[in-house]
Design an enzyme around this catalytic site. Structure first.
Site, PDB file in Angstrom:
ATOM      1  N   GLY C  48      56.302  27.976  58.666  1.00 21.53           N
ATOM      2  CA  GLY C  48      54.875  27.864  58.981  1.00 21.53           C
ATOM      3  C   GLY C  48      54.606  26.529  59.654  1.00 21.53           C
ATOM      4  N   ARG C 336      33.840  25.268  49.471  1.00 26.70           N
ATOM      5  CA  ARG C 336      34.202  26.642  49.143  1.00 26.70           C
ATOM      6  C   ARG C 336      34.027  26.967  47.664  1.00 26.70           C
ATOM      7  NH1 ARG C 336      39.591  27.006  52.953  1.00 26.70           N
ATOM      8  NH2 ARG C 336      38.414  27.198  54.891  1.00 26.70           N
ATOM      9  N   GLU C 431      51.466  23.649  51.894  1.00 31.26           N
ATOM     10  CA  GLU C 431      50.822  24.264  50.733  1.00 31.26           C
ATOM     11  C   GLU C 431      51.753  24.307  49.524  1.00 31.26           C
ATOM     12  OE1 GLU C 431      49.131  28.146  51.499  1.00 31.26           O
ATOM     13  OE2 GLU C 431      48.294  28.323  49.480  1.00 31.26           O
ATOM     14  N   ARG C 441      40.335  22.374  48.240  1.00 29.56           N
ATOM     15  CA  ARG C 441      40.647  21.963  49.608  1.00 29.56           C
ATOM     16  C   ARG C 441      39.443  22.226  50.499  1.00 29.56           C
ATOM     17  NH1 ARG C 441      42.015  24.552  53.978  1.00 29.56           N
ATOM     18  NH2 ARG C 441      42.533  26.540  52.999  1.00 29.56           N
ATOM     19  N   LEU C 447      45.621  23.171  57.738  1.00 29.07           N
ATOM     20  CA  LEU C 447      46.392  23.049  58.973  1.00 29.07           C
ATOM     21  C   LEU C 447      46.748  21.588  59.194  1.00 29.07           C
ATOM     22  CD1 LEU C 447      44.325  25.445  61.266  1.00 29.07           C
ATOM     23  CD2 LEU C 447      46.223  25.971  59.753  1.00 29.07           C
TER      24      LEU C 447
END
Lengths: 228, 256, 643
Positions: C48, C336, C431, C441, C447
């Site tokens: 990734g 979030r 991660e 987060r 990213l």
């Protein structure tokens, strides 16, 4: 010059050559049709044209050889690409269905360019036998016709085109010519990288118009001959 | 759209491994919800097969949101099924009707050998990318990002091309199994941006050479790839590649 | 009671003022000379953002790199699915951003459970990431003048997010992938796709390699090297339903944990507020709608309980824009965890919408009226298209229905400032580690972290480890290598030998149910205790009743899945234990017992201001807790408020 050979023998290079030779052949078609349209135009126009054409045999030979070369290259590339393309698929699908929007997708000419090409090749053989090599068994008839030497070319043309087998063969040839050109012309532009959102529809419909006009033009000659 | 609980007849390609000849198997599946995704329908089939003591059908998938490019499948002869700009994982069963027969095949191309059932090896795409699908900058301290100005239109068109997810639908849908749409997407993205200009000629020559080496077919401009592409990549990228290739061949000093 | 180790964990944070810590560390680190680099081998697992960038950067330096991924191509790693953007403290919009402010926002957003020094470094290199990606040809969004465009994201009051339509993760990953493929082409990286890491090889206490299983034919192989860099992502799939890709798993990290690496803060789970709600029991995954949608969308539910009218029939006065009501300063842009809990609160109270009543509206009516449909389409076209495809509803006409879903896991293997785990030679990036996001987060920071670790941290710190440990190679016949290999082979045979009747997927779903119901968005001591028992029981079920078809010597997805679920079943218990021991609410960990009168999270800085690193003691045995105290010298500990 090995670099040139390398580049031209890649899949993209071959398509580039395919496009160039195709467009050159289109140029020949235009000239050929222009000449032939002198037939229905009447008088001695066609005979004069034929005479002029054959006046300089040397030049004609060079032109014909060039044309033949272009044609053979076009043919060779077609078969070589098709062979490679078939190999690239390997095992085929049990079902295939286009996702393109056009309604006539089943009969779309771009799917069978090699097919229309082969039919055109057969047509071309017939055409060459007729006019270039004088078809078997026709020599005597032609000699008989040759009495009036001035009008001989026109007469030969009419005579050949009026034979029923030729009539059907030629009509079919022109239809397949349309099919072949309807994809071939615009495709050639794409292969040459000539694509631009502003001109793309012009290229697409221009190609279609070109194919229609060429094919229509030859039909005019054929129908004229039949009507004589 | 049909009501709840469709009955389906699935005709699925089964192949134990690369050497096996392979064959179609017919499976009957009932009570398929129209809200299921296509892959969830296959999940349900596989659960039933496991209950019956049969090996489940192998198929590639990962993100299941249409971006990773891992899922594939030729569905009734169409790459990623009937919907435009949609991957198989985003295809929903509401597109099918009760009583339908669905033919499911793997991508077919010499350069994509079957690994098992519906799973193929797309390593050829990676090998093409390794020949030029990049800008040769090492990690370090490049100049501030805003010192490179990119006109918005160019950035947008580069993004259009860069959206390719590398799934291989273009190859699968092309009658010649040509990979030119895939290759041209990367060539276009980098050729549209100032960052990609220095290696423009070398990139296109090398990537096309590797593409040919892998055994993909040539492009005959039928645009089936564009119609099948889940990321909406346009064939105008192919024209751009052709143009770049000719420039590279005729005008650059590359490939001498 | 949890068994706590006496010695605290040392994060090896460099000395000096926070702005100079990274420079100081870089000057202390030992170097490997250019000629010697080619004598070292590095294994990178996962491709990734973190893995691909690390593998490419290390190969560029001259190390020999072996890179592994379980997907068919390194380009498919799940970083690709990130939609919204990447943060960087560039201050291009001139709106008052700075390295310090990004650092501050991240520490605060993480609810004061991250390591300050790591976060500061992340902030410092954030600008270089954008420079690097632009140089690679990543097509970021631009203004008409040709400069880079920015947008705002949750948890921040400045515009610092760079983006590439709704596909930022894809474009950044393809940038890193292209750098990786360049090195594959040059021969410095050997790429191993469709290979799963199934064990870590330790020799004399140092990580010296991995055992892999070739997923195409089941063959086991051992690979030895001088360092192992683990970039294997998060473990959200322990919940079965999550926004993670189906293949995401904890196996690589868990096998390292079982070989001695500490697992830190597993309970910190990010529940993303804007996902498409569950539609049926066949559901295989949840789809995220980018947080950037909250820039223009307004979240609401009906004011009347159980109001089943269509959204269009509910007049403006009868709508409760609850985020704007509760958090006037940040409104729809709260972080979030706050947004997720608020949605759950409304639905639990009976105000949910849709058939299942487990959803809230995200409405673009006002944005479309204000900016026009074309503008909204240009910004979010692909997201709207995706929503339409999945739900068969047109979000230009009716509001989206959204509900929170498991999205990201802040916990991971414990690492020091150099990103090295407590097992020397084992580095953990992205991660998969625990370090930078604390308990929550912020959007567009994953990213940033993945690329910061891979491009700008690991190239320095791996060299130091090499220089200290020398060039000696480990042979594949070394007894410890053979032992790891045989253990890994044994596990596969054991799974195939069960021959029960339950499918792997059904057990995984059941595990997900336990986790979501008892270890999900709000947790209680009673629920967590019973979750641990349920997990143990389910583990028994797995090892007695699982039915895996096929053989170990072929391409066998069922067997792959079984191996991963077996590890999830062990890991899940640790997850519950960690959640139970943390008697406070912070970020992505909310305990019902610890909340304020207005239902906000209540932290306990007195007793829990530490990172919890767990040491494995055998399956089913209580792990040992190692605490790393967290000092907040720069950002004073305060209660997070977005009101």
């Amino acid at each position: 010059m090995k670099w040139l050979l390398n580049a031209l023998s890649s899949s993209v290079g071959k398509k580039f050559l395919m496009a160039i030779t195709g467009l050159l052949l289109c140029g020949f078609l235009v000239a050929h049709l222009a000449g032939n349209l002198l037939l229905p135009a009447g008088g001695d126009l066609f005979n004069d044209y034929a005479k002029k054409l054959h006046e300089n045999e040397g030049l004609l030979m060079v032109a014909e050889t060039g044309l033949f070369g272009i044609f053979i290259l076009h043919l060779y590339l077609a078969f070589s690409l098709t062979w490679g393309n078939n190999a690239a698929r390997g095992k085929g699908y049990a079902a295939t269905k286009s996702k393109r929007d056009d309604t006539m997708s089943k009969t779309r000419p771009d799917k069978w360019m090699i097919g229309s090409g082969i039919i055109l090749l057969l047509y071309l053989c017939l055409h060459l036998f007729d006019f270039k090599f004088h078809r078997f068994g026709m020599d005597q008839e032609l000699t008989a016709l040759a009495g009036d030497s001035e009008a001989v070319t026109t007469k030969v043309a009419i005579h050949v085109l009026k034979s029923p087998l030729t009539m059907i063969g030629y009509a079919a040839g022109f239809v397949f010519l349309f099919a072949h050109l309807s994809h071939g012309v615009s495709s050639a532009f794409q292969s040459l990288g000539l694509s631009h959102p502003k001109y793309n529809s012009l290229i697409k419909y221009g190609g279609l118009a070109f194919a229609s006009l060429i094919s229509l033009g030859f039909f005019v000659v054929l129908f004229w001959a039949i009507s004589q | 759209m049909s009501g709840q609980g469709m009955e389906l007849k699935l005709q699925i390609w089964r192949q134990a491994n690369a050497e096996d000849k392979g064959r179609f198997h017919i499976y009957h599946l009932s009570d398929v919800s129209p809200h299921m995704s296509f892959l969830e329908m296959l999940d349900v089939l596989n659960e039933q097969l496991i209950t019956l003591g049969e090996e489940p059908v192998a198929f590639d998938h990962d993100c299941r949101e249409g971006i990773c490019g891992m899922c594939s499948l030729m569905i009734n002869g169409q790459a990623h099924g009937p919907d435009k700009e949609t991957t198989t994982c985003q295809l929903h069963m509401r597109r099918f009707s009760d009583g339908d027969t669905i033919v499911i095949e793997p991508w077919r191309a010499k350069a994509f050998p079957v690994i098992r059932d519906l799973v193929v090896d797309r390593g050829s795409f990676d090998r093409i990318m390794s020949k030029g699908g990049f800008v040769s900058v090492n990690t370090g301290n490049p100049a501030d990002a805003n010192t490179i100005l990119v006109p918005k239109q160019d950035a947008d068109r580069a993004m259009d091309a860069a959206a390719c997810i590398g799934c291989g639908a273009c190859v699968a849908a092309c009658k010649n199994a040509s990979a030119l749409l895939f290759v041209s997407a990367k060539v276009s993205q980098l050729s549209l941006l100032p960052q990609g200009k220095p290696e423009k000629a070398q990139r296109v020559l090398n990537m096309v050479a590797q593409m040919d080496e892998e055994g993909f077919g040539s492009c005959t401009n039928t645009s089936e790839c564009e119609a099948a592409c889940p990321a909406g990549i346009s064939v105008s990228n192919i024209a751009r590649l052709n143009r770049d290739y000719m420039c590279a061949m005729l005008c650059s000093e590359e490939g001498m | 009671m949890v068994q706590v180790a006496e010695a605290t964990l040392d994060g090896r944070i460099p000395d000096g003022p926070i702005e100079q810590k990274w420079d100081n560390r870089k000057s202390e680190l030992k170097l490997v000379s250019p000629n010697n680099k080619r004598k070292y081998e590095v294994i990178v697992v996962g491709t990734g953002l973190a893995g691909a960038s690390a593998a490419a950067s290390l190969a560029e330096l001259g190390y020999n790199v072996k890179a592994f991924c379980f997907q068919d191509s390194p380009r498919r790693a799940h970083s690709i699915a990130a939609q919204g953007g990447i943060n960087a403290a560039k201050n291009y919009p001139n709106d008052g951003d700075s390295i310090w402010r990004l650092f501050y926002d991240t520490v605060k957003g993480g609810d004061y459970r991250a390591r300050e020094a790591n976060v500061y470094r992340l902030s410092q290199v954030s600008g270089s990431i954008i420079d690097q990606c632009v140089a690679q040809g990543v097509p970021f969004a631009r203004e008409y003048g040709g400069l880079l465009a920015n947008r705002t994201f949750g948890g921040a009051q400045v515009s610092r997010t760079f983006y590439a339509r709704g596909q930022t993760g894809q474009q950044l990953l393809l940038g890193a992938y292209s750098a990786l493929m360049r090195q594959v082409g040059s021969g410095k990286v050997k790429m191993y796709p469709r290979q799963e890491m199934v064990d870590l090889i330790k020799v004399d206490g140092v990580a010296r390699g991995i055992v892999t299983r070739d997923l195409t034919n089941g063959k086991f192989e051992t690979h030895t090297a001088h360092a192992v860099v683990l970039c294997t992502g998060g473990y959200g799939n322990v919940f079965y339903l999550s926004t993670n890709a189906k293949g995401c798993n904890v196996t690589a990290a868990w096998r390292c944990h079982k070989r001695g690496a500490l697992f830190a803060n597993p309970c910190y789970t990010q529940i993303h507020p804007t996902c498409i709600p569950v539609s049926g029991d066949y559901q295989s995954k949840l789809t995220l709608m980018s947080e950037s949608l909250r820039n223009d969308g307004r979240v609401w539910v009906p004011k009347a309980e159980g109001d089943a009218r269509r959204a269009a029939d509910i007049p403006e006065g009868e709508r409760d824009y609850y985020l704007e009501r509760r958090y006037p300063a940040f409104g729809n842009m709260v972080p979030r965890d706050v947004a997720s809990r608020a949605a759950k609160e409304r639905c639990d109270a009976g105000f949910g919408v849709g058939a299942t009543q487990q959803a809230v509206f995200l409405d673009f009516k006002h944005a479309i009226a204000r900016d026009g449909e074309a503008t909204i389409r240009a910004k979010y076209g692909n997201l709207f298209h995706m929503y339409h495809k999945i739900t068969d509803e047109d979000p230009y006409q009716v509001p989206m229905r959204i509900y929170p879903a498991v999205h990201y896991t802040m916990g991971g293997l414990w690492v020091d400032y150099n990103l090295q785990s407590n097992v020397p030679g084992l580095f953990v990036l992205g991660e998969a580690n625990f370090s930078d996001h604390g308990a929550n987060r912020l959007g567009a920071s994953a990213l940033m972290q993945g690329l910061a670790d891979g491009y700008f941290v690991i190239p320095y710190t791996v060299g130091d480890h090499m220089a200290r440990h020398g060039q000696e190679k480990v042979s594949n016949d070394h007894p410890e290598v053979r032992a790891s290999l045989e253990e890994a082979q044994g596990r596969v045979s054991k799974i195939l030998g069960v021959a029960g009747f339950r499918s792997v997927d059904s057990i995984h779903r059941e595990l997900g149910q336990i986790m979501w119901n008892k270890v999900g968005m709000s947790r209680t001591a009673g629920g967590l205790k019973s979750a641990a028992e349920d997990i143990q029981a389910l583990r028994e079920v797995f090892w007695n009743d699982v039915k895996v078809m096929g053989t170990g010597e072929s391409f066998n997805q069922n067997l792959e899945h079984a191996g991963r679920v077996a590890d999830f079943l062990e890991f899940a218990e640790l997850f519950a234990i960690d959640a139970l021991h943390r008697e406070e609410s912070c970020g992505g960990h909310f305990r019902d017992e610890h909340q304020t009168d207005d239902n906000e999270a209540r932290r306990d800085d007195e007793n829990f201001c530490y990172a919890a690193g767990w040491e494995f003691q055998g399956v089913g045995n209580e792990p040992v807790l190692h605490k790393e105290p967290l000092d907040f010298n720069e950002v004073p500990l305060t209660t997070r408020s977005y009101k």
